[in-house]
Design a protein around this motif. Sequence first.
Motif, PDB file in Angstrom:
ATOM      1  N   ASP A  82      35.081  50.014  37.679  1.00 13.86           N
ATOM      2  CA  ASP A  82      35.829  49.707  38.889  1.00 13.86           C
ATOM      3  C   ASP A  82      36.435  48.298  38.868  1.00 13.86           C
ATOM      4  O   ASP A  82      36.718  47.709  39.901  1.00 13.86           O
ATOM      5  CB  ASP A  82      34.924  49.861  40.123  1.00 13.86           C
ATOM      6  N   LEU A  83      36.600  47.758  37.669  1.00 15.21           N
ATOM      7  CA  LEU A  83      37.242  46.445  37.587  1.00 15.21           C
ATOM      8  C   LEU A  83      38.738  46.608  37.856  1.00 15.21           C
ATOM      9  O   LEU A  83      39.311  47.650  37.555  1.00 15.21           O
ATOM     10  CB  LEU A  83      37.057  45.858  36.186  1.00 15.21           C
ATOM     11  N   ASN A  99      34.197  34.184  48.909  1.00 14.56           N
ATOM     12  CA  ASN A  99      34.340  34.568  47.519  1.00 14.56           C
ATOM     13  C   ASN A  99      35.421  33.814  46.754  1.00 14.56           C
ATOM     14  O   ASN A  99      35.374  33.740  45.531  1.00 14.56           O
ATOM     15  CB  ASN A  99      34.591  36.071  47.409  1.00 14.56           C
ATOM     16  N   TRP A 100      36.401  33.270  47.471  1.00 11.50           N
ATOM     17  CA  TRP A 100      37.424  32.546  46.706  1.00 11.50           C
ATOM     18  C   TRP A 100      36.847  31.322  46.016  1.00 11.50           C
ATOM     19  O   TRP A 100      37.464  30.768  45.098  1.00 11.50           O
ATOM     20  CB  TRP A 100      38.638  32.187  47.570  1.00 11.50           C
ATOM     21  N   ASP A 111      37.173  45.172  49.215  1.00 10.66           N
ATOM     22  CA  ASP A 111      38.462  44.503  49.351  1.00 10.66           C
ATOM     23  C   ASP A 111      38.735  43.675  48.104  1.00 10.66           C
ATOM     24  O   ASP A 111      38.126  42.631  47.890  1.00 10.66           O
ATOM     25  CB  ASP A 111      38.431  43.596  50.589  1.00 10.66           C
ATOM     26  N   MET A 112      39.638  44.142  47.283  1.00 12.13           N
ATOM     27  CA  MET A 112      39.842  43.497  45.994  1.00 12.13           C
ATOM     28  C   MET A 112      40.370  42.075  46.116  1.00 12.13           C
ATOM     29  O   MET A 112      40.144  41.235  45.263  1.00 12.13           O
ATOM     30  CB  MET A 112      40.803  44.333  45.124  1.00 12.13           C
ATOM     31  N   ARG A 113      41.090  41.797  47.196  1.00 17.97           N
ATOM     32  CA  ARG A 113      41.595  40.429  47.319  1.00 17.97           C
ATOM     33  C   ARG A 113      40.454  39.442  47.488  1.00 17.97           C
ATOM     34  O   ARG A 113      40.561  38.280  47.161  1.00 17.97           O
ATOM     35  CB  ARG A 113      42.528  40.327  48.523  1.00 17.97           C
ATOM     36  N   GLU A 114      39.350  39.954  48.021  1.00 16.47           N
ATOM     37  CA  GLU A 114      38.205  39.089  48.306  1.00 16.47           C
ATOM     38  C   GLU A 114      37.126  39.193  47.237  1.00 16.47           C
ATOM     39  O   GLU A 114      36.057  38.633  47.377  1.00 16.47           O
ATOM     40  CB  GLU A 114      37.597  39.514  49.653  1.00 16.47           C
ATOM     41  N   SER A 115      37.410  39.959  46.200  1.00 15.67           N
ATOM     42  CA  SER A 115      36.317  40.299  45.279  1.00 15.67           C
ATOM     43  C   SER A 115      35.991  39.187  44.305  1.00 15.67           C
ATOM     44  O   SER A 115      36.856  38.409  43.894  1.00 15.67           O
ATOM     45  CB  SER A 115      36.690  41.562  44.496  1.00 15.67           C
ATOM     46  N   ARG A 116      34.713  39.170  43.932  1.00 18.37           N
ATOM     47  CA  ARG A 116      34.288  38.219  42.890  1.00 18.37           C
ATOM     48  C   ARG A 116      34.625  38.750  41.512  1.00 18.37           C
ATOM     49  O   ARG A 116      34.464  38.055  40.528  1.00 18.37           O
ATOM     50  CB  ARG A 116      32.783  37.990  42.986  1.00 18.37           C
TER      51      ARG A 116
END
Lengths: 460, 462
Positions: free
Chosen positions: A241-242, A128-129, A200-205
């Motif tokens: 949920d943003l 996703n990054w 996992d928000m760190r990985e989120s698009r």
Amino acid sequence: MQAALEPFLQAHADEVSWVVVAQLSPFAPPENPGRLYDFYRASNEHQIENEVRSALKYNRNSRLSNKEAGAWMEIFVAYWRAVGFILRAEEARNQGRIEDRQFVDIYDAWKTMTDLIVRHISNGSLPNWTIVCMYVTANHLRRFAIRADEQLAQSKSNVTFSPGFGDDIVSTVARNEKLEEAARVFNKMFALCLGDRNPDMRESRKWGTYYVANLLFKTYFKLKNVSLSKNVVRSIEAQNDLPDFKVYPAAHRTTYKYYVGVLAFLQEDYTKAESCLTDAWNMCLPDSMKNQELILTYLIPCRLITKHNIPTQTLLASYPGLKRIFGPLVSCIKSGDLAGFDAALLAGEDTFVKRRIYLTLERGRDIALRNLLRKTFLAEGFEDLKEGQSELDRIRKTRIPLSHFVVALRLRSSGQALEDDEVECLLANMIYKGLMKGYISREHSMVVLNKKGAFPGTGV
Amino acid sequence: MQAPTASKAAPAKMIWPPELKTYVQRALAEEFQVRGVTTIEVNEQLKKTIGYFAERAMLFELDWDNYPLPQDIIVAERAKLAEQAAANAAFTNNSSSPTSTKRKAHDTVESQSPTKTSTPPWQKTNLADRVTFGNGQKEKRPKQDDATSSKSDLEKRRKRFQLGTSGKTKTTTPPWNTQNGPDSDLSSGPVVGTNQNLEKSYFRLTAPPKAETVRPQPVLERTLDMLRKKWKGEEKNYNYICNQFKSLRQDLTVQHIKNSFTVKVYEMHARIALEKGDLGEYNQCQTQLRVLYMQKLGGHPAEFLAYRILYFVYTCNKADMNDLLAELTNADKNQDAVRHALDVRSALALGNYHKFFRLYLEAPNMGAYLMDMFIVRERLAALANISRAYMSIALRFLTDELGFENDRECCAFLEAHNAQNMIEEKVNDNGTQLRVNFKGAAPHFEALRAAAFSKVDIKGQI
């Protein structure tokens, strides 16, 4: 090819997205102007696939999974082809003979590549990054689409017969077919970012949401299809949920606020526009003069309506572009010079219309008129002092003959002589809009103004 | 560049007849390229042709060596269109029936001059194709002098193509010649009508029309004349007139007639629709006219530009209005009708109702019909204004300011809006005077104004 892809593998292993992005740029970096050329010359149409494959899949240094290597392979092959078209167009331009479809070809090739990135992100082949790659690539796509459309517009007339069995003779063919197509790609990306379910928000698009939204805004504005932008805002507002808006990069936030502000402005929701544009203004970097100017272009007319405020000369002085277009208008509003205001509005009409602020600025004439009436009111002076009253008790004359206002308006208006009734009508308007307090008495040809605050907000 | 496309046309798994392979090679070979036909178009046509015969499992039966190359099919197709356009033009010139000499003269003058700046699409390809046409065919037939290859050659050639395919494929028509061919845009090519009836009921087409149901331009011209006379005379049935106009417009479309006559038809229909307040039809005509005017086919662009401005005033569509203002040239602005419409716009924007109602009374052309659409609304707005600025006024003043014909009309308007109790009779030195007392009236008119502005019905807005 192996060597050419080495920086990519390195950056990928470190997950440094901006370096990966640079490896997929359609422009050569300034420190290495020959990069695109070298990259293209490192292979040919027959070998490119194999070469990229061996560099990414069978390379000892490569730590890519099989699936991901396959995805990158397709992307780099598409990139290599696109670079080919870009170089050919560059060469043709240097020789001064651009062919009919050259920019269209670039666009098509670039779109193929963009589509691949979108597809591999959505099917999970890419981590996703890499959405950074996706949206930066998309931004280039937007530029290419605009150029391609310009080229297409030159090469064909935009009027044809409707293809169906329609009742009418002509249908307008999409004049921006490539940009419209690109908009659909961006829309897909938008959904991809907004709807990511990764907890996992760190990985989120979801981190790409506002960037892609901004991209859509730019595209829709260019397509003159502003109303579609509203849907984008609506879906963002509906998504609960943003991540907190505050933690997004400032660049994303500022642009987003700017566009939401402009949208509200165009819908004549000046209160909302003012608050969004003010937010954008406060976040904007001190040396992004261009962006500040853009924000002010809408914030100034906005405050004229909401607060009857005009910008100070000091503010305008730092923006020569704004000073040129707003300067004369502002000083005429201040001095109540109606003729000057009309002339300034006419002189700037083309610019104002282009920026869609003409119809709003036009309403500034009310403020100019208010200022003129206020001056007349002040010129009337004070009532005579009665016995026992001191200077402190002096009150202004509030019964003012209509003819005085007529004279004032005739002095400062241009064009045909104003009729008395028309002046009356304009006065009625001021009262109706709350810019002036009082009433008109036709029988006595008098305007009776409020003793306390005849012109609200102006100190008298 | 050509190599990948050729391989794409023939995926590996299927077995292709060798003749087809050479056919594809020929189609893409340098020496067979025809100027004016791009590789992309050739590829498209190629796909279409192969797909068509593949679907019918005829790839092995077809005589690929003698089948026309895609570029030739394209050229032939264009020639056919050009010929039909020429036929249409011929119709216009042939309309020398003694009854319409006067109009004919008018029309030919217009139809000869109009398209200097913009060539209509169906005439564009014509000449270049005819000139280069010999080159592409060098190997197949005796070389022809390019300069002499005339229209009759074209005709012969077209026939030959049709014959060529009928040899082996009697039952199927080739895709570029079918009327209902799969996904082919060509199926909607122009028809040439043969119908001679002046009247025809409108019927929405779902399939290509038959020539015998379509009226050619000379007939349509008489139809228009007839409709004009009827409208000016006894016929007041708008539904009938509208229906006739719609079928008239349809016949023009299916025959791809786009000239000064077309403009005339749309203008007249637009005016009649305006007169009857049929904004839906009016708006359709307006949209079409806008594009037609871009082609510089004559007509009255300024008049209709003014209507368009007034129309946007009516719909309160700021975005469209802004776009329209952006389009205006100085020449446009100097036209009286446009000037008037712009004045109307600015008067309303600035709340200058005094000026607005003056402009209403002196609207040029049919502008007043359009302004009728929003006159009630603006009267209410003015009343909201006046009721706040005055305690009371003479009725006569209101009559004058709001552009009423007389006091009675003004009273009727007030009564219709529940304001009859505001009218008072007052006796003074000069006798009695009717006055309107606005005490407490401001909220009433404000509510009416707000309601009137909230329901702008945009019919048929495209």
